[in-house]
Design an enzyme around this catalytic site. Structure first.
Site, PDB file in Angstrom:
ATOM      1  CG  ASN A 220      -0.183  -0.111   2.501  1.00 52.32           C
ATOM      2  OD1 ASN A 220       0.561   0.799   2.855  1.00 52.32           O
ATOM      3  ND2 ASN A 220      -0.322  -1.231   3.202  1.00 52.32           N
ATOM      4  CG  ASP A 289      -6.558  -5.954   6.375  1.00 54.78           C
ATOM      5  OD1 ASP A 289      -6.040  -5.941   7.510  1.00 54.78           O
ATOM      6  OD2 ASP A 289      -7.256  -5.027   5.927  1.00 54.78           O
ATOM      7  CE  LYS A 299       8.151 -11.537 -14.697  1.00 59.02           C
ATOM      8  NZ  LYS A 299       8.784 -10.992 -15.867  1.00 59.02           N
ATOM      9  N   PRO A 317      -2.490 -12.172  10.390  1.00 57.93           N
ATOM     10  CG  PRO A 317      -0.603 -12.539  11.704  1.00 57.93           C
ATOM     11  CD  PRO A 317      -1.130 -12.683  10.310  1.00 57.93           C
ATOM     12  CG  ASP A 318      -6.143  -7.099  13.925  1.00 57.07           C
ATOM     13  OD1 ASP A 318      -5.290  -6.370  14.484  1.00 57.07           O
ATOM     14  OD2 ASP A 318      -7.220  -6.672  13.489  1.00 57.07           O
ATOM     15  CB  ILE A 319      -0.043  -6.818  14.304  1.00 56.87           C
ATOM     16  CG1 ILE A 319       0.457  -7.609  13.097  1.00 56.87           C
ATOM     17  CG2 ILE A 319       1.093  -6.538  15.280  1.00 56.87           C
ATOM     18  CD1 ILE A 319       1.438  -6.862  12.214  1.00 56.87           C
ATOM     19  CG  PHE A 339      -2.800   5.270  13.554  1.00 56.67           C
ATOM     20  CD1 PHE A 339      -1.985   5.105  14.656  1.00 56.67           C
ATOM     21  CD2 PHE A 339      -2.767   6.494  12.876  1.00 56.67           C
ATOM     22  CE1 PHE A 339      -1.150   6.125  15.089  1.00 56.67           C
ATOM     23  CE2 PHE A 339      -1.944   7.525  13.289  1.00 56.67           C
ATOM     24  CZ  PHE A 339      -1.131   7.345  14.404  1.00 56.67           C
ATOM     25  CE  LYS A 353     -10.816  -0.442  11.171  1.00 56.60           C
ATOM     26  NZ  LYS A 353     -10.265   0.340  10.087  1.00 56.60           N
TER      27      LYS A 353
HETATM   28  O1  PMT Z   1       2.835   6.121   6.574  1.00 53.69           O
HETATM   29  P1  PMT Z   1       2.223   7.436   6.120  1.00 53.69           P
HETATM   30  O2  PMT Z   1       2.365   7.670   4.642  1.00 53.69           O
HETATM   31  O3  PMT Z   1       2.679   8.600   6.961  1.00 53.69           O
HETATM   32  O4  PMT Z   1       0.643   7.325   6.354  1.00 53.69           O
HETATM   33  C1  PMT Z   1       0.142   7.221   7.651  1.00 53.69           C
HETATM   34  C2  PMT Z   1      -1.065   6.255   7.736  1.00 53.69           C
HETATM   35  C3  PMT Z   1      -2.211   6.777   6.912  1.00 53.69           C
HETATM   36  C4  PMT Z   1      -0.673   4.864   7.211  1.00 53.69           C
HETATM   37  C5  PMT Z   1      -1.421   6.154   9.274  1.00 53.69           C
HETATM   38  O5  PMT Z   1      -1.824   7.406   9.723  1.00 53.69           O
HETATM   39  C6  PMT Z   1      -2.531   5.136   9.505  1.00 53.69           C
HETATM   40  O6  PMT Z   1      -3.698   5.383   9.383  1.00 53.69           O
HETATM   41  N1  PMT Z   1      -2.118   3.890   9.852  1.00 53.69           N
HETATM   42  C7  PMT Z   1      -3.033   2.739  10.016  1.00 53.69           C
HETATM   43  C8  PMT Z   1      -3.323   2.152   8.669  1.00 53.69           C
HETATM   44  C9  PMT Z   1      -4.238   0.964   8.741  1.00 53.69           C
HETATM   45  O7  PMT Z   1      -3.860  -0.122   8.363  1.00 53.69           O
HETATM   46  O8  PMT Z   1      -5.411   1.168   9.304  1.00 53.69           O
HETATM   47  P2  PMT Z   1      -6.585   0.071   9.492  1.00 53.69           P
HETATM   48  O9  PMT Z   1      -7.788   0.861   9.838  1.00 53.69           O
HETATM   49  O10 PMT Z   1      -6.640  -0.851   8.315  1.00 53.69           O
HETATM   50  O11 PMT Z   1      -6.095  -0.769  10.743  1.00 53.69           O
HETATM   51  C10 PMT Z   1      -6.526  -0.492  12.078  1.00 53.69           C
HETATM   52  C11 PMT Z   1      -5.414  -0.791  13.049  1.00 53.69           C
HETATM   53  O12 PMT Z   1      -5.115  -2.181  13.020  1.00 53.69           O
HETATM   54  C12 PMT Z   1      -4.110  -0.066  12.760  1.00 53.69           C
HETATM   55  O13 PMT Z   1      -3.520   0.291  14.002  1.00 53.69           O
HETATM   56  C13 PMT Z   1      -3.261  -1.133  12.068  1.00 53.69           C
HETATM   57  O14 PMT Z   1      -1.840  -0.941  12.314  1.00 53.69           O
HETATM   58  C14 PMT Z   1      -3.748  -2.398  12.749  1.00 53.69           C
HETATM   59  N2  PMT Z   1      -3.678  -3.634  11.950  1.00 53.69           N
HETATM   60  C15 PMT Z   1      -4.373  -3.756  10.793  1.00 53.69           C
HETATM   61  C16 PMT Z   1      -4.329  -4.959  10.102  1.00 53.69           C
HETATM   62  C17 PMT Z   1      -3.546  -6.025  10.630  1.00 53.69           C
HETATM   63  N3  PMT Z   1      -3.475  -7.186   9.997  1.00 53.69           N
HETATM   64  N4  PMT Z   1      -2.866  -5.850  11.766  1.00 53.69           N
HETATM   65  C18 PMT Z   1      -2.928  -4.686  12.444  1.00 53.69           C
HETATM   66  O15 PMT Z   1      -2.292  -4.541  13.482  1.00 53.69           O
END
Ligand code: PMT
Length: 422
Positions: A220, A289, A299, A317-319, A339, A353
């Protein structure tokens, strides 16, 4: 460009340790740059390092005899090894191989360099360099964490093409980047009674990369800027900071320990390990995800007569949810900040969340807003946190990520006592 007054290195005595890696050829340039920054430099090389670069090269660049052996009566007669250990203000090892890291993590003193490290009270810094699989190996990661706990500052490694043909984390930082890391003015050091003094903050940042085949991956647009700004803010407020970073092209903030990873599974492993002993865990990384069920060995080729390609993906996994579930022996866990990157219904999705992942606080950002979010220098956020009385919130208007990061860390610190109960 550094001036003598702002340059923390001017007049410092640096013991440059070189161990046996191909990156040892860069140590010559590093020695030169340190001299140019006004340091006194003495070099110690392991036996293996001499297969990559000769002591004579380093002697010519530093103007000092290079030490290579603990049991050298002639050299010991000049400056004994204990004297050399006391002489150094900073021990800088570059490159630091996996083997040397393992020996240092065990507290071994089986050659001159490891003996000096044990005998010296100097500030200790290393720039690891090795093959990417060796760096990712659980034993090396364990040693890196141990060394950081023991007070070593780890610079890098960087990610990219490797001399062995692999691609990934394990490249030694460039000499210029190492010197830039060391050269921070003393005034930037955190104040003794800084609000986060004594706390360990672990932050994930950047994207993850999920390989599809040897040349392609799912990822991403995360640049790492937001996560690195959080790491800078936490370090400035006095915390010990470990930054678990996906592949980004940002240099490590001063005073921050960095662990480079590529995939969600690697980020998960590093997060679980470090979350067990930290005070605040912040998940800012944009974790993929899904990953390919099995990355192709070769390839993936276009197939004649087929217009489409179906990929089979499995959930990562959801870390952060996993970190929030973990408990230490006393039933405790870090304060967990997540976040939420949303493109609509920001507050509703963020609240969901916050509860579903059992977070203590969430930083919700609208990543569809122009000039904010992914890749931008600015961001805006809605902060939501849980306290004894329910949920509270604060809206942070568009501002540089550096400022927003400071507000997030300060809010998390403000929530730390009393610790939230779940
Ligand atoms: O890196 P930059 O270019 O500065 O951009 C910053 C940002 C937009 C990436 C940052 O501000 C941000 O929003 N980060 C979280 C991105 C994200 O994956 O959000 P989410 O809503 O999909 O996930 C929710 C939370 O679960 C997040 O804390 C994420 O780290 C966590 N997560 C998600 C999926 C996963 N498999 N494991 C996780 O821990």
């Amino acid at each position: 460009m550094t001036t003598q007054s702002a340059n923390r290195l001017f007049g410092r005595r640096i013991l440059l340790g070189i161990s046996a890696g191909i990156a040892a050829y860069k140590s010559a340039q590093l020695a030169r740059l340190l001299k140019q920054a006004g340091c006194e430099v003495r070099v110690v090389m392991t036996e293996g390092a001499q297969a990559f670069i000769t002591p004579l090269t380093l002697q010519a660049l530093t103007g000092e005899a290079v030490r290579t052996s603990l049991l050298d009566p002639e050299a010991e007669a000049g400056m004994g090894h204990i004297e050399l250990a006391r002489w150094a203000d900073i021990i800088l090892i570059a490159p630091a191989t996996a083997d040397l890291m393992a020996r240092l993590a065990q507290g071994m003193a089986d050659d001159l360099l490891t003996t000096l490290c044990l005998a010296s009270e100097a500030e200790k810094i290393m720039a690891p360099a090795m093959n990417q699989a060796m760096w990712r190996h659980v034993a090396t990661q364990r040693n890196a964490a141990r060394l950081a706990q023991d007070g070593w500052r780890l610079l890098g490694p960087a990610s990219g093409d490797q001399a062995c043909g692999d691609v990934g984390p394990g490249r030694m930082l460039e000499p210029e980047a190492i010197v830039a890391e060391l050269i921070q003015p003393i005034s930037e050091a955190p104040h003794e009674n800084a609000p986060a003094q004594g706390l360990h903050v672990v932050i994930t940042a950047g994207p993850t990369r999920e390989p599809l085949d040897p040349v392609r991956y799912l990822s991403n647009h995360s640049s790492g800027k937001m996560g690195f700004a959080l790491a800078t803010a936490a370090a400035e407020l006095g915390a010990r900071v470990t930054l678990i970073s996906g592949p980004v092209s940002l240099s490590t903030p001063a005073g921050v320990e960095r662990i480079d990873v590529e995939t969600a599974l690697q980020m998960h492993e590093a997060s679980r390990r470090l979350a067990a002993s930290c005070d605040i865990f912040i998940g800012c990384a944009a974790v993929a995800d899904y990953r390919a069920e099995a990355a192709a060995e070769h390839k993936i080729k276009k197939r004649e007569g087929e217009d489409g390609l179906t990929l089979s993906l499995v959930k990562n996994p959801d870390i952060i949810a996993d970190v929030a579930k973990q408990r230490d022996a006393a039933g405790g866990r870090p304060f967990v900040v997540g976040f939420a990157a949303e493109t609509r219904d920001l507050e509703a999705y963020a609240r969901d969340k916050l509860v579903r992942k059992r977070l203590d606080m969430i930083v919700a950002n609208d990543v569809s807003a122009a000039g904010l979010g992914f890749g931008a220098d600015d961001n805006a956020a809605l902060l939501l946190w849980r306290n004894g009385e329910g949920e509270s919130g604060a809206s942070l208007p568009p501002q540089p990520k550096t400022q927003l990061a400071r507000a997030v860390i300060e809010r998390a610190l403000g929530c730390l006592t009393p610790r939230p109960v779940h």
